[in-house]
Design a protein around this motif. Structure first.
Motif, short mmCIF file in Angstrom:
data_model
loop_
_atom_site.label_atom_id
_atom_site.label_comp_id
_atom_site.label_asym_id
_atom_site.label_seq_id
_atom_site.Cartn_x
_atom_site.Cartn_y
_atom_site.Cartn_z
N ASP A 1 6.82 16.91 -8.03
CA ASP A 1 8.27 17.08 -8.15
C ASP A 1 8.94 15.99 -7.14
O ASP A 1 10.12 15.95 -7.22
N LEU A 2 8.22 14.95 -6.62
CA LEU A 2 8.73 14.42 -5.75
C LEU A 2 9.54 13.15 -6.44
O LEU A 2 8.86 12.49 -7.45
N ARG A 3 10.62 12.63 -6.14
CA ARG A 3 11.27 11.32 -6.80
C ARG A 3 11.59 10.41 -5.61
O ARG A 3 12.02 10.80 -4.35
N SER A 4 11.35 9.01 -5.84
CA SER A 4 11.51 8.04 -4.62
C SER A 4 11.92 6.83 -5.26
O SER A 4 11.93 6.66 -6.26
N ASP B 1 20.05 10.03 -8.19
CA ASP B 1 19.93 10.49 -9.56
C ASP B 1 19.80 9.93 -10.65
O ASP B 1 19.26 10.25 -11.66
N ASP B 2 20.74 9.05 -10.70
CA ASP B 2 20.92 7.93 -11.81
C ASP B 2 19.62 7.04 -11.83
O ASP B 2 19.21 6.53 -12.97
N VAL B 3 19.27 6.47 -10.70
CA VAL B 3 18.13 5.55 -10.68
C VAL B 3 16.74 6.09 -10.43
O VAL B 3 15.91 5.14 -10.99
N ALA B 4 16.51 7.21 -10.26
CA ALA B 4 15.31 7.88 -10.21
C ALA B 4 15.41 9.28 -10.82
O ALA B 4 15.11 10.17 -10.19
N PHE C 1 13.56 -1.57 -6.05
CA PHE C 1 14.50 -2.28 -6.12
C PHE C 1 14.42 -3.58 -5.01
O PHE C 1 14.22 -3.46 -3.95
N ASN C 2 14.41 -4.92 -5.56
CA ASN C 2 14.30 -6.08 -4.45
C ASN C 2 15.78 -6.16 -4.06
O ASN C 2 16.77 -6.23 -4.75
N ILE C 3 15.66 -6.31 -2.83
CA ILE C 3 17.10 -6.43 -1.91
C ILE C 3 17.24 -7.76 -1.13
O ILE C 3 16.28 -8.02 -0.29
N GLY C 4 18.01 -8.46 -1.60
CA GLY C 4 18.17 -9.79 -1.19
C GLY C 4 18.97 -10.71 -1.53
O GLY C 4 20.02 -10.22 -2.34
N THR C 5 19.10 -11.87 -1.16
CA THR C 5 20.65 -12.93 -1.68
C THR C 5 20.04 -13.47 -3.02
O THR C 5 20.93 -13.89 -3.80
N GLY C 6 18.67 -13.47 -3.33
CA GLY C 6 18.34 -14.24 -4.56
C GLY C 6 18.28 -15.67 -4.42
O GLY C 6 18.14 -16.32 -5.17
N LYS C 7 18.34 -16.10 -3.12
CA LYS C 7 18.47 -17.75 -2.80
C LYS C 7 17.60 -17.85 -1.74
O LYS C 7 17.52 -17.61 -0.56
N GLY C 8 16.58 -18.82 -2.24
CA GLY C 8 15.55 -19.15 -1.04
C GLY C 8 16.14 -20.34 0.00
O GLY C 8 17.09 -21.04 -0.62
N VAL C 9 15.90 -20.20 1.20
CA VAL C 9 16.55 -20.94 2.11
C VAL C 9 15.23 -21.59 3.01
O VAL C 9 14.56 -20.87 3.52
N MET D 1 0.92 -1.37 0.04
CA MET D 1 0.10 0.13 -0.09
C MET D 1 0.88 1.23 -0.09
O MET D 1 0.63 2.12 -0.70
N PHE D 2 2.01 1.12 0.76
CA PHE D 2 2.84 2.53 0.98
C PHE D 2 3.43 2.57 -0.36
O PHE D 2 3.76 3.82 -0.81
N GLU D 3 3.93 1.69 -1.21
CA GLU D 3 4.55 1.71 -2.64
C GLU D 3 3.57 2.55 -3.37
O GLU D 3 4.06 3.26 -4.08
N THR D 4 2.33 2.14 -3.36
CA THR D 4 1.27 2.62 -4.26
C THR D 4 1.06 4.14 -3.88
O THR D 4 1.09 5.26 -4.84
N ILE D 5 1.24 4.57 -2.60
CA ILE D 5 1.30 5.89 -1.96
C ILE D 5 2.51 6.83 -2.73
O ILE D 5 2.25 7.84 -3.23
N LEU D 6 3.48 6.07 -2.62
CA LEU D 6 4.79 6.80 -3.03
C LEU D 6 4.66 6.97 -4.50
O LEU D 6 4.98 7.95 -4.98
N GLU D 7 4.07 6.02 -5.21
CA GLU D 7 4.26 5.89 -6.63
C GLU D 7 3.32 7.26 -7.05
O GLU D 7 3.61 8.03 -8.19
N ASP D 8 2.01 7.24 -6.31
CA ASP D 8 0.83 8.31 -6.61
C ASP D 8 1.56 9.51 -6.48
O ASP D 8 1.44 10.58 -7.11
N ALA D 9 2.19 9.77 -5.30
CA ALA D 9 2.90 10.92 -4.94
C ALA D 9 3.95 11.49 -6.03
O ALA D 9 4.24 12.87 -6.38
#
Length: 188
Positions: free
Chosen positions: A14-17, A94-97, A106-114, A1-9
C-alpha cells in the motif's frame, strides 16, 4: 538502485512514493541558516571556492569532452529551488502519486546545461575578478555531461527553478565564509 527498491515496494503493498531526481545542487539557504558542511568539498563549485580563497588555480577535470568548450556539462540547481520542489511534491502528493500510479519520478533542475567553464565565468562575474584555471584529466567515472528535462515537474508539481547560478554562487560564497565559525562552535 534505490528507485528500483521504491518502485518494487509500491507494487508490493500500500505504499505510494515520489522520487525527485536532481544532479548538481549549489548554494545554501539564502538566509544562511544551513548549507553544505564539508570543509573540503569535492563538487565543482566547492572546489572552485576553495581554489579562489587559497589563491591557487582551479583545475577543470576533463577538457576534451564533445561539448561547446570541452568541459563537462552539468545542471547546477540552487538548493533553495530543490527545497521548494520537495514542498511542491508533498503538497501535491495525492494528485501526483494516486493509488492507480503509486510510484512517480520527477526530474528537478534548471533544464539548462552549463559547462564547467561557464560556471567559472559566472563565478568570475560574481566575485569581480578572474579566477585562473588549469586543465586536468577527467576523474574516473566522469561523463561529458547531463542535465534535466523538468517539464513534468512544472506541469504536475507547479515547480520550476527560479534562482540563477549566480544566486547559487553568491549563497555558496556567503555560506563558505560562515562555515568555519560554525564548525569550530560544533567541535566544542
Amino acid at each position: 538502485m534505490f528507485e528500483t527498491i521504491l518502485e518494487d515496494a509500491t507494487r508490493a503493498g500500500d505504499l505510494r512514493s515520489v522520487s525527485l531526481r536532481y544532479f548538481n545542487p549549489i548554494g545554501a539557504d539564502p538566509e544562511l541558516r544551513t548549507g553544505p558542511s564539508t570543509p573540503e568539498p569535492s563538487h565543482a563549485l566547492g572546489r572552485l571556492i576553495s581554489s579562489w580563497r587559497a589563491g591557487r588555480p582551479f583545475t577543470i577535470t576533463g577538457t576534451d569532452w564533445p561539448t561547446p568548450d570541452g568541459s563537462g556539462i552539468r545542471d547546477y540547481v540552487h538548493v533553495w529551488d530543490l527545497a521548494r520542489a520537495h514542498v511542491a511534491a508533498l503538497e501535491r502528493f495525492d494528485d501526483v502519486a494516486p493509488e492507480s500510479e503509486p510510484y512517480r519520478v520527477f526530474n528537478i533542475g534548471t533544464g539548462k546545461g552549463v559547462t564547467v567553464r561557464e560556471l567559472v565565468s559566472a563565478f568570475d562575474r560574481v566575485v569581480g575578478e578572474h579566477v585562473d584555471v588549469v586543465d586536468g584529466p577527467p576523474r574516473p567515472g566522469d561523463s561529458a555531461g547531463v542535465y534535466t528535462r523538468s517539464m513534468r515537474a512544472e506541469q504536475e508539481l507547479g515547480w520550476r527553478a527560479e534562482r540563477t547560478r549566480e544566486d547559487g554562487i553568491r549563497d555558496s560564497l556567503a555560506w563558505a565564509e560562515r562555515l568555519p565559525a560554525l564548525l569550530r562552535f560544533e567541535s566544542r
